[in-house]
Design an enzyme around this catalytic site. Structure first.
Site, PDB file in Angstrom:
ATOM      1  N   CYS A  79     -12.698  19.256  36.929  1.00  0.00           N
ATOM      2  CA  CYS A  79     -12.926  20.084  35.739  1.00  0.00           C
ATOM      3  C   CYS A  79     -11.718  20.939  35.410  1.00  0.00           C
ATOM      4  O   CYS A  79     -11.265  20.978  34.258  1.00  0.00           O
ATOM      5  CB  CYS A  79     -14.168  20.949  35.976  1.00  0.00           C
ATOM      6  SG  CYS A  79     -14.400  22.285  34.814  1.00  0.00           S
ATOM      7  N   CYS A 159     -22.454  24.346  37.834  1.00  0.00           N
ATOM      8  CA  CYS A 159     -21.372  25.180  37.328  1.00  0.00           C
ATOM      9  C   CYS A 159     -21.647  26.588  37.829  1.00  0.00           C
ATOM     10  O   CYS A 159     -22.773  27.075  37.732  1.00  0.00           O
ATOM     11  CB  CYS A 159     -21.323  25.160  35.798  1.00  0.00           C
ATOM     12  SG  CYS A 159     -20.087  26.307  35.139  1.00  0.00           S
ATOM     13  N   GLN A 282     -17.350  39.515  23.702  1.00  0.00           N
ATOM     14  CA  GLN A 282     -16.795  39.388  25.056  1.00  0.00           C
ATOM     15  C   GLN A 282     -17.701  38.498  25.913  1.00  0.00           C
ATOM     16  O   GLN A 282     -18.926  38.588  25.806  1.00  0.00           O
ATOM     17  CB  GLN A 282     -16.671  40.773  25.692  1.00  0.00           C
ATOM     18  CG  GLN A 282     -15.681  41.677  24.968  1.00  0.00           C
ATOM     19  CD  GLN A 282     -14.237  41.306  25.214  1.00  0.00           C
ATOM     20  OE1 GLN A 282     -13.929  40.470  26.067  1.00  0.00           O
ATOM     21  NE2 GLN A 282     -13.342  41.919  24.462  1.00  0.00           N
ATOM     22  N   TYR A 311      -8.104  44.358  15.233  1.00  0.00           N
ATOM     23  CA  TYR A 311      -8.636  43.120  15.829  1.00  0.00           C
ATOM     24  C   TYR A 311     -10.002  43.454  16.444  1.00  0.00           C
ATOM     25  O   TYR A 311     -10.240  43.217  17.624  1.00  0.00           O
ATOM     26  CB  TYR A 311      -7.696  42.554  16.896  1.00  0.00           C
ATOM     27  CG  TYR A 311      -6.260  42.431  16.466  1.00  0.00           C
ATOM     28  CD1 TYR A 311      -5.793  41.264  15.873  1.00  0.00           C
ATOM     29  CD2 TYR A 311      -5.365  43.487  16.638  1.00  0.00           C
ATOM     30  CE1 TYR A 311      -4.475  41.141  15.475  1.00  0.00           C
ATOM     31  CE2 TYR A 311      -4.047  43.379  16.241  1.00  0.00           C
ATOM     32  CZ  TYR A 311      -3.594  42.201  15.663  1.00  0.00           C
ATOM     33  OH  TYR A 311      -2.284  42.100  15.283  1.00  0.00           O
ATOM     34  N   CYS A 405      -5.321  39.817  26.489  1.00  0.00           N
ATOM     35  CA  CYS A 405      -5.806  38.726  27.348  1.00  0.00           C
ATOM     36  C   CYS A 405      -4.668  37.792  27.731  1.00  0.00           C
ATOM     37  O   CYS A 405      -4.906  36.704  28.242  1.00  0.00           O
ATOM     38  CB  CYS A 405      -6.936  37.960  26.654  1.00  0.00           C
ATOM     39  SG  CYS A 405      -6.459  37.299  25.062  1.00  0.00           S
TER      40      CYS A 405
END
Ligand code: SAH
Length: 448
Positions: A79, A159, A282, A311, A405
């Site tokens: 993955c 997962c 988020q 933003y 980020c």
């Protein structure tokens, strides 16, 4: 892979920003090897050769790092989403801090204080929004993520970063689709309709929204599909479909709500948010609270400040800070996000928060003649536009809190702000994406 290539015995002397082991062959050629930790020795083969460096793969591990752990997930290697899952969690944290420090050093900003990363108490099952792809396999629909840089689907059987209920929903979608004869779209034959799905779970009340992205509509046996999904997982409160070629998060393709409301409710600390299908929210709420607490600490509001939240998405940071500020002015490119922001201001009874749709670099120019006390920025990965930073420098706003980020674009922008007269007081990284290579930071700057 070139299996005629000889194996080489190498030692990883460092890690790249993506968490690949940096190794040198005997002739000095540099090879980046996935899954190899610093200090580890391994037999590798070179799988891709470029002029100045190449990529390699471990054939056998000869000396193991004490910081290596067994990845929890069976899909870890194929993955690729959780690129650091083989690294002890404490080491993940120090690796991410080191990554920021080395980027700062390279930019000549060695003196900036980088605090320890704010860790997540339980660094699994945190990701509240998941996009999965569908493919028609021999035994029915398969669902999962694309392998990095490919269209090979990893058919997920587990997962560890998504909430367990979202994983249950993926399995249920597959079962119901198989039962009703709804097929995944096949690019070769042009048959089938399902391309992908976006699943979102609220941290506040555990309600779930589901968006099915299709090659063509309508969804076969739509009413029955909805009925069967909510009968088994009643937390699914909203279902929508869209016929789309653009499956990215920026897609503006029209959405048709086929069940329930067009938003779900979540919260960050005491502030409630209604989130529409197309709005950014988020993805790790536990850590977002930590992140915003740090933003509030850095902003150090007294109730008199006029703040810009650039933003702003659906207004999350601005509305979190609004009770402690005089006025908040949000800017965001996506119109529906601003509609959500205004709705959320009303919902939380914030009469001092105002929102404007547009590019931050354009809107801030119009506000240049006004006086502001604090600027919050939280741009996408590419960082702030140069024109935006030019305006900021002219406005001489005393304090900037920069949420980022991507350390590379953050540090590029910090260099510009620093050269323009801002002191970089401190950076605090917050681990928003445990097990992955992604790094989120909050930086405090003040005008000299
Ligand atoms: N501050 C918000 C959202 C951050 S994500 C939060 O914490 O939830 C970055 C946001 O910037 C996205 O909502 C994206 O739509 C928006 N965006 C991207 N480019 C922009 C631009 N040039 N001007 C204004 N907003 C932009």
């Amino acid at each position: 892979m070139d299996i005629t290539e000889n194996a080489h015995l190498v030692t990883a002397v460092d890690l790249t920003h993506d968490g690949l082991g940096v190794c040198k062959l005997d002739d000095g050629y540099t090879v980046f090897v996935a899954g190899l930790l610093k200090g580890e020795r391994a037999e590798i083969i070179v799988t891709e050769r470029k002029k100045n460096y190449g990529f390699g793969q471990v054939v056998s591990l000869v000396e193991r790092s004490p910081y290596r752990v067994t990845p929890k997930c069976v899909h870890y290697e194929t993955c690729g989403g959780c690129g650091l899952m083989h690294m002890d969690y404490d080491v993940q944290l120090s690796f991410k801090k080191y990554r920021i420090e080395t980027t700062l050093k390279r930019a000549g900003l060695d003196n900036v204080i980088v605090q320890d990363m704010v860790e997540m108490a339980n660094p699994y099952h945190y990701r509240n929004k998941i996009e999965i792809k569908f493919r028609q396999g021999p035994k029915g629909i398969e669902a999962g993520f694309f392998r990095a840089k490919s269209h090979d689907l990893v058919n997920l059987t587990e997962c560890h970063i998504m909430p367990k209920r979202l994983f249950d929903l993926i399995i249920l979608i597959k079962n119901v689709a198989n039962e009703l004869g709804i097929r995944a779209f096949d690019e070769n034959s042009g048959e089938g309709c399902l391309r992908s799905a976006v699943l979102r779970e609220s941290g506040k009340n555990k309600s779930i929204s589901l968006l099915l992205q299709m090659e063509s509509g309508p969804l076969p046996k739509q009413a029955l599909f909805v009925q069967k999904i909510i009968a088994k997982i009643p937390e699914v409160v909203s279902i929508a479909v869209t016929v789309t070629k653009d499956e990215s998060s920026m897609s503006q393709d029209q959405i048709e709500i086929i069940q329930g409301p067009d938003t779900i409710l979540d919260a960050i600390g005491p502030v409630d948010f209604e989130i529409g299908y197309r709005s950014f929210f988020q993805t790790n709420i536990v850590q977002t609270e930590q992140l915003y607490r740090k933003v509030a600490e850095y902003a150090a509001l007294t109730g008199k400040e006029k703040i810009i939240d650039a933003y702003c998405g659906i207004g999350t940071i601005g509305l979190y800070l609004a009770p402690k500020a005089f006025k908040v002015f949000g800017i965001e490119l996506v119109k529906s996000a601003i509609q959500d922001a205004r709705k959320n201001a009303g919902r939380n009874d914030n009469k001092n928060a105002f929102f404007e749709v547009g590019e931050a670099e354009e809107v801030i120019k119009k506000w240049q003649k006004f006086k502001f006390d604090v600027l919050i920025v939280d741009p996408p990965r590419k960082g702030c536009d140069q024109r935006f930073l030019d305006s900021v420098l002219e406005m001489k706003i005393p304090k900037i809190v920069y949420v980022s980020c991507d350390p590379a674009t953050l540090i590029r922008d910090l260099q510009i702000l620093n050269a323009g007269g801002y002191d970089i007081k401190e950076i605090t990284p917050v681990d928003m994406f445990p097990q992955t290579i992604h790094v989120e930071t909050v930086t405090l700057l003040s005008l000299k």
